[in-house]
Write a protein that holds these residues in place. Structure first.
Motif, mmCIF file in Angstrom:
data_model
loop_
_atom_site.group_PDB
_atom_site.id
_atom_site.type_symbol
_atom_site.label_atom_id
_atom_site.label_comp_id
_atom_site.label_asym_id
_atom_site.label_seq_id
_atom_site.Cartn_x
_atom_site.Cartn_y
_atom_site.Cartn_z
ATOM 1 N N LEU A 1 5.469 -34.496 -18.920
ATOM 2 C CA LEU A 1 4.107 -33.999 -19.091
ATOM 3 C C LEU A 1 4.117 -33.556 -20.828
ATOM 4 N N PHE A 2 5.285 -33.534 -21.471
ATOM 5 C CA PHE A 2 5.296 -32.973 -22.663
ATOM 6 C C PHE A 2 4.793 -34.253 -23.577
ATOM 7 N N ASN A 3 5.702 -35.646 -23.141
ATOM 8 C CA ASN A 3 5.127 -36.748 -23.735
ATOM 9 C C ASN A 3 3.715 -37.208 -23.523
ATOM 10 N N GLY A 4 3.476 -36.857 -22.344
ATOM 11 C CA GLY A 4 1.897 -37.255 -22.222
ATOM 12 C C GLY A 4 0.993 -36.591 -23.179
ATOM 13 N N SER A 5 1.294 -35.224 -22.974
ATOM 14 C CA SER A 5 0.343 -34.310 -24.055
ATOM 15 C C SER A 5 0.464 -34.559 -25.602
ATOM 16 N N THR A 6 1.555 -35.074 -26.006
ATOM 17 C CA THR A 6 1.756 -35.359 -27.080
ATOM 18 C C THR A 6 1.147 -36.805 -27.495
ATOM 19 N N ILE A 7 1.276 -37.690 -26.793
ATOM 20 C CA ILE A 7 0.703 -38.981 -26.791
ATOM 21 C C ILE A 7 -0.988 -38.719 -26.847
ATOM 22 N N GLY A 8 -1.497 -37.835 -25.865
ATOM 23 C CA GLY A 8 -2.815 -37.539 -25.999
ATOM 24 C C GLY A 8 -3.141 -37.054 -27.449
ATOM 25 N N ALA A 9 -2.600 -36.077 -27.871
ATOM 26 C CA ALA A 9 -2.745 -35.312 -29.144
ATOM 27 C C ALA A 9 -2.788 -36.657 -30.259
ATOM 28 N N PHE A 10 -1.874 -37.479 -30.290
ATOM 29 C CA PHE A 10 -1.566 -38.673 -31.334
ATOM 30 C C PHE A 10 -2.878 -39.595 -31.110
ATOM 31 N N VAL A 11 -3.566 -39.750 -30.022
ATOM 32 C CA VAL A 11 -4.689 -40.681 -29.704
ATOM 33 C C VAL A 11 -5.804 -39.846 -30.543
ATOM 34 N N VAL A 12 -6.094 -38.538 -30.485
ATOM 35 C CA VAL A 12 -6.930 -37.798 -31.096
ATOM 36 C C VAL A 12 -6.754 -38.143 -32.570
ATOM 37 N N ILE A 13 -5.701 -37.815 -33.022
ATOM 38 C CA ILE A 13 -5.420 -38.041 -34.582
ATOM 39 C C ILE A 13 -5.942 -39.467 -34.950
ATOM 40 N N ILE A 14 -5.468 -40.379 -34.268
ATOM 41 C CA ILE A 14 -5.717 -41.852 -34.586
ATOM 42 C C ILE A 14 -7.272 -41.933 -34.833
ATOM 43 N N ALA A 15 -7.907 -41.461 -33.595
ATOM 44 C CA ALA A 15 -9.232 -41.556 -33.616
ATOM 45 C C ALA A 15 -10.054 -41.074 -34.852
ATOM 46 N N SER A 16 -9.539 -39.935 -35.260
ATOM 47 C CA SER A 16 -10.111 -39.137 -36.288
ATOM 48 C C SER A 16 -10.014 -39.864 -37.785
ATOM 49 N N PHE A 17 -8.766 -40.826 -37.677
ATOM 50 C CA PHE A 17 -8.655 -41.695 -38.907
ATOM 51 C C PHE A 17 -9.357 -42.809 -38.865
ATOM 52 N N VAL A 18 -9.778 -43.288 -37.603
ATOM 53 C CA VAL A 18 -10.468 -44.469 -37.691
ATOM 54 C C VAL A 18 -11.996 -44.265 -37.857
ATOM 55 N N SER A 19 -12.557 -43.031 -37.303
ATOM 56 C CA SER A 19 -13.963 -42.696 -37.341
ATOM 57 C C SER A 19 -13.982 -41.590 -38.325
ATOM 58 N N THR A 20 -14.913 -41.841 -39.249
ATOM 59 C CA THR A 20 -15.212 -40.829 -40.217
ATOM 60 C C THR A 20 -15.852 -39.744 -39.793
ATOM 61 N N GLU A 21 -16.630 -40.007 -38.932
ATOM 62 C CA GLU A 21 -17.879 -39.123 -38.393
ATOM 63 C C GLU A 21 -16.952 -38.008 -37.472
ATOM 64 N N LEU A 22 -15.767 -38.332 -37.060
ATOM 65 C CA LEU A 22 -15.075 -37.352 -36.229
ATOM 66 C C LEU A 22 -14.314 -36.380 -36.995
ATOM 67 N N TYR A 23 -14.567 -35.344 -37.193
ATOM 68 C CA TYR A 23 -13.919 -34.222 -37.882
ATOM 69 C C TYR A 23 -13.698 -33.180 -36.958
ATOM 70 N N LEU A 24 -12.231 -32.818 -36.859
ATOM 71 C CA LEU A 24 -11.721 -32.003 -36.164
ATOM 72 C C LEU A 24 -10.995 -30.821 -36.736
ATOM 73 N N ALA A 25 -10.897 -29.478 -36.471
ATOM 74 C CA ALA A 25 -9.946 -28.574 -36.974
ATOM 75 C C ALA A 25 -8.444 -28.936 -36.756
ATOM 76 N N ARG A 26 -7.767 -29.072 -37.424
ATOM 77 C CA ARG A 26 -6.335 -29.476 -36.983
ATOM 78 C C ARG A 26 -5.654 -28.244 -36.437
ATOM 79 N N ALA A 27 -5.902 -27.014 -36.616
ATOM 80 C CA ALA A 27 -5.277 -26.020 -35.980
ATOM 81 C C ALA A 27 -5.910 -25.825 -34.222
ATOM 82 N N TRP A 28 -7.012 -26.585 -34.254
ATOM 83 C CA TRP A 28 -7.654 -26.553 -32.718
ATOM 84 C C TRP A 28 -6.811 -27.686 -32.167
#
Length: 504
Positions: free
Chosen positions: A115-142
């Motif tokens: 579960l820990f590994n899965g949640s971590t991978i999910g968070a990294f997927v969001v980080i990668i998506a935010s780098f790829v798409s300039t329109e996806l801006y998320l609060a890092r703390a969130w």
């Protein structure tokens, strides 16, 4: 073919009678049970993900905490839509990590790790998506809070469901019918261990053995269900899902291969092979090639590499701040001991550590200094002490010592043993050299990890459980260690100490 698996002896057989059992499988098919559990599991994960994302949004944007950039004005609609899109992505990642695979469910610490590994991978997927798409801006703390809350919330949901399954197993649900091939010492030991832990999920029906007449009681209420000519009949009659091989009962390598050829590819039966070193080796086994020959080696210690680093980090991150925080309490206890009775404040107990290295374990003194003389006048208590290494009503204990022992305060100085690397916060019980004989063939295992201030024995009743059960708990901990197990036991220790069950 079956007759040649373990030997060629022909034993007189009789028709196998299907037993009368009260099982959840009689009321609800096992396949339906597991399908229902998977549905509940996915539903729980979805609910907990929603709560985790919402909790992260609340903490980041609505609590107005000064550690965050308060000038950021969030779009509630955007975050809600993003959360809805994120849930199926995380569920897919969980599925890839095996979190809905029956083979990896209800495993406690192993499930938490996935579960820990899965949640971590999910968070990294969001980080990668935010780098790829300039329109996806998320609060890092969130995002960080979402990662942390998702692990905690989903872990809690799965913990509750797992406890529910454990409870239902007492009524015959979520059990896998199993048979042990081989009724030798190793087979009996496997049966004892699997039946001792009722949460294992194995419903041991009996044994298959070529040397024992079918119907003969082998151990407790378990019988020999048939000889080698009747393996297929046993599997079908008892609807066996788990075929457990005691490897030391198999007379040759070729016969073991025959078993795997015949049943190892059967999708209805899982073939599991014991190591043959079950009662001896709990340390990790390594396989290395020398001149293209794979050779198995035994680690001299149970924990190596990252596992060792994680356990040491946990020990020091808790112990150092803990000693600083409770230093006034330590000073107060020392003063009270000095005022209550004569003698040193600290008692040093000579115990055995990793690889047989002896060291002094520190404890606050809870006995009178003339304890030996007091015990010598009570022959009745000497026998109890020799058997259990504990006395329920010990006349040697001081007035203050009774309260220190009741709430395990006498063990607080062992935090300094942890700092010195002699002990760990969580581990097997520390024992003296004289107690080593109580562990018999398990003593080799005990010396592969550092003894702990708390452990399975602490949260399972302490002195109320038999010495044999303490040994079994220690072996289970060593064999199944994971950092998540340490965290779980640390959390369970607090209520166990407060209840003071078995503390004397």
């Amino acid at each position: 073919m079956a007759s040649s698996l373990l030997g060629s002896d022909n034993i007189a057989t009789r028709p196998i009678e299907k037993p009368r059992i009260t099982s959840g499988a009689l009321r609800l098919p096992r396949r339906t049970q597991w399908r229902a559990f998977t549905i509940f599991l996915i539903t729980s994960d979805i609910i907990m993900l929603v709560l985790a994302f919402q909790a992260a949004y609340f903490v980041r944007f609505e609590l107005n905490l000064q550690i965050f950039n308060l000038w950021v004005v969030p779009s509630l609609t955007f975050y809600r839509i993003f959360m809805v899109c994120l849930i199926p992505v995380w569920l897919a990642i969980f599925a890839i990590k095996g979190l809905y695979n029956r083979a990896y469910l209800l495993g406690g610490t192993e499930e938490y790790s996935r579960l820990f590994n899965g949640s971590t991978i999910g968070a990294f997927v969001v980080i990668i998506a935010s780098f790829v798409s300039t329109e996806l801006y998320l609060a890092r703390a969130w995002l960080f809070l979402s990662w942390a809350f998702s692990f905690l919330f989903i872990g809690f949901g799965r913990f509750v469901l797992r406890r529910l399954v454990y409870y239902l197993r007492g009524y015959g649900y979520f059990l896998s019918p199993a048979v042990i091939l081989g009724a030798n010492d190793e087979g009996l030991l496997l049966a004892e261990q699997l039946l001792q832990w009722k949460t294992s999920g194995f419903d041991i029906k009996g044994f298959i053995d070529k040397k024992i007449k079918p119907g003969t009681i082998v151990w407790r209420n378990l019988r020999c269900l048939g000889d080698l000519n009747q393996i297929d009949e046993v599997l079908n009659t008892f609807e066996i899902e788990e075929l457990i091989l005691a490897s030391s009962a198999i007379s040759s390598r070729d016969k073991m291969v025959e078993i795997f050829k015949r049943y190892g590819v059967n999708s209805k039966v899982n073939v599991r092979l014991s190591s043959g070193l079950y009662e001896i080796v709990t340390t990790g086994l390594t396989v290395n090639q020398f001149a293209y020959v794979p050779l198995v080696g035994v680690n001299p210690v149970r924990l190596t590499g990252m596992d060792k680093a994680l356990k040491m980090a946990l020990d020091y991150l808790i112990t150092i701040p803990g000693i600083i925080a409770i230093s006034p309490l330590l000073l107060l206890i020392a003063i009270i001991i000095r005022l209550d009775s004569e003698g040193p404040i600290i008692h040093r107990r000579r115990v055995v550590g990793v690889n047989g290295v002896k060291f002094d374990a520190f404890k606050f003194r809870t006995m009178h200094v003339n304890g030996d003389a007091i015990l010598a006048s009570r022959p009745d208590l000497q026998e109890e002490l020799a058997t259990n290494h504990k006395l329920k009503d010990d006349p040697r204990i001081t007035r203050v010592g009774k309260y220190l022992r009741k709430f395990s305060l006498d063990e607080l100085p062992q935090l300094f043993n942890v700092l010195r690397g002699e002990m760990s916060l969580v581990g097997p019980r520390m024992i003296t050299e004289q107690e080593m004989q109580k562990y018999d063939k398990w003593d080799l295992n005990l010396l592969t990890v550092r003894p702990g201030m708390t452990g399975l024995w602490q949260v399972s009743g302490r002195s109320n459980i038999s010495y044999e059960e303490r040994v079994r708990l220690d072996m289970y901990y060593i064999r199944n260690w994971a950092i998540w197990l340490d965290l779980q036991l640390l959390m369970q220790t607090i209520p166990a100490v407060i209840r003071s069950i078995g503390a004397y």
